[in-house]
Design a protein around this motif. Structure first.
Motif, PDB file in Angstrom:
ATOM      1  N   UNK A  87       0.851  -1.188   0.000  1.00 32.61           N
ATOM      2  CA  UNK A  87       0.000   0.000   0.000  1.00 32.61           C
ATOM      3  C   UNK A  87       0.888   1.241   0.000  1.00 32.61           C
ATOM      4  N   UNK A  88       0.416   2.282  -0.644  1.00 32.03           N
ATOM      5  CA  UNK A  88       1.086   3.578  -0.640  1.00 32.03           C
ATOM      6  C   UNK A  88      -0.002   4.637  -0.670  1.00 32.03           C
ATOM      7  N   UNK A  89      -0.190   5.312   0.460  1.00 30.53           N
ATOM      8  CA  UNK A  89      -1.255   6.293   0.581  1.00 30.53           C
ATOM      9  C   UNK A  89      -0.668   7.618   1.046  1.00 30.53           C
ATOM     10  N   UNK A  93       3.798   4.361   3.156  1.00 30.98           N
ATOM     11  CA  UNK A  93       3.756   3.052   2.511  1.00 30.98           C
ATOM     12  C   UNK A  93       3.904   1.943   3.549  1.00 30.98           C
ATOM     13  N   UNK A  94       3.220   0.809   3.260  1.00 30.34           N
ATOM     14  CA  UNK A  94       3.364  -0.366   4.112  1.00 30.34           C
ATOM     15  C   UNK A  94       3.115  -1.616   3.286  1.00 30.34           C
ATOM     16  N   UNK A  95       3.620  -2.730   3.808  1.00 28.40           N
ATOM     17  CA  UNK A  95       3.458  -4.027   3.172  1.00 28.40           C
ATOM     18  C   UNK A  95       2.740  -4.949   4.139  1.00 28.40           C
ATOM     19  N   UNK A  96       1.729  -5.639   3.650  1.00 28.82           N
ATOM     20  CA  UNK A  96       1.017  -6.646   4.438  1.00 28.82           C
ATOM     21  C   UNK A  96       1.671  -7.992   4.138  1.00 28.82           C
ATOM     22  N   UNK A  97       2.011  -8.721   5.187  1.00 27.98           N
ATOM     23  CA  UNK A  97       2.629 -10.039   5.049  1.00 27.98           C
ATOM     24  C   UNK A  97       1.856 -11.061   5.864  1.00 27.98           C
ATOM     25  N   UNK A  98       2.166 -12.341   5.642  1.00 27.76           N
ATOM     26  CA  UNK A  98       1.655 -13.432   6.478  1.00 27.76           C
ATOM     27  C   UNK A  98       2.843 -14.169   7.064  1.00 27.76           C
ATOM     28  N   UNK A 108       5.830  -1.108   7.906  1.00 28.15           N
ATOM     29  CA  UNK A 108       5.648   0.202   7.284  1.00 28.15           C
ATOM     30  C   UNK A 108       6.919   1.025   7.299  1.00 28.15           C
ATOM     31  N   UNK A 109       6.902   2.032   6.433  1.00 31.51           N
ATOM     32  CA  UNK A 109       7.919   3.076   6.506  1.00 31.51           C
ATOM     33  C   UNK A 109       7.596   3.899   7.744  1.00 31.51           C
ATOM     34  N   UNK A 110       8.598   4.579   8.306  1.00 33.18           N
ATOM     35  CA  UNK A 110       8.257   5.547   9.358  1.00 33.18           C
ATOM     36  C   UNK A 110       7.287   6.567   8.745  1.00 33.18           C
ATOM     37  N   UNK A 111       6.353   7.050   9.523  1.00 35.55           N
ATOM     38  CA  UNK A 111       5.360   8.000   9.008  1.00 35.55           C
ATOM     39  C   UNK A 111       6.050   9.171   8.314  1.00 35.55           C
ATOM     40  N   UNK A 112       5.596   9.451   7.091  1.00 34.50           N
ATOM     41  CA  UNK A 112       6.128  10.578   6.339  1.00 34.50           C
ATOM     42  C   UNK A 112       7.377  10.261   5.546  1.00 34.50           C
ATOM     43  N   UNK A 113       7.881   9.015   5.602  1.00 35.01           N
ATOM     44  CA  UNK A 113       9.081   8.652   4.868  1.00 35.01           C
ATOM     45  C   UNK A 113       8.767   7.483   3.954  1.00 35.01           C
ATOM     46  N   UNK A 114       8.706   7.741   2.680  1.00 35.72           N
ATOM     47  CA  UNK A 114       8.398   6.716   1.683  1.00 35.72           C
ATOM     48  C   UNK A 114       9.673   6.321   0.982  1.00 35.72           C
ATOM     49  N   UNK A 115       9.893   5.001   0.701  1.00 35.04           N
ATOM     50  CA  UNK A 115      11.102   4.623  -0.035  1.00 35.04           C
ATOM     51  C   UNK A 115      10.822   4.193  -1.426  1.00 35.04           C
TER      52      UNK A 115
END
Length: 115
Positions: A87-89, A93-98, A108-115
């Motif tokens: 996800x990238x909003x 950004x964050x990734x959902x894993x199992x 997730x990235x730290x809030x406000x830091x997208x890679x």
């Protein structure tokens, strides 16, 4: 005032799942109570043996962050996690894993830091 001291994950085989989570969180098992393992950390993470884990999506999940998200996701996949989706909003950004037992969690990235 209440505080979260431990989060417990229901699973069929706590010892097998502990192999993943101790490496993922770089911690160790601090208590083995026959079907109930506690991993060090704050809050602590416990793995509880149940005969029939809840099917479907978790109603509660872990949100993890630290380091470069893409590198952490790659490390977790090497340990046995599976990527579900990304996800990238609006710059977050964050990734959902199992995990190996099918429990979903996010990195997730730290809030406000997208890679």
């Amino acid at each position: 005032m209440l505080a979260v001291t431990m989060v417990t994950i229901d699973c069929e085989d706590p010892k097998a799942l502990a192999e993943f989570w101790t490496q993922a969180l770089q911690t160790e098992v601090v208590a083995d109570l026959e079907g109930y393992l506690v991993l060090g950390g704050s809050p602590a993470l416990a793995l509880q043996q149940v005969e029939d884990p809840t099917p479907g999506k978790n109603r509660l999940h872990l949100d993890l962050s630290g380091g470069v998200r893409t590198e952490e996701v790659a490390r977790l996949v090497e340990l046995g996690a599976e990527v579900v989706r990304n996800h990238d909003v609006e710059g977050f950004a964050w990734t959902v894993l199992r995990d190996p037992a099918g429990n979903e969690f996010c990195v997730s990235d730290p809030h406000g830091e997208n890679d």
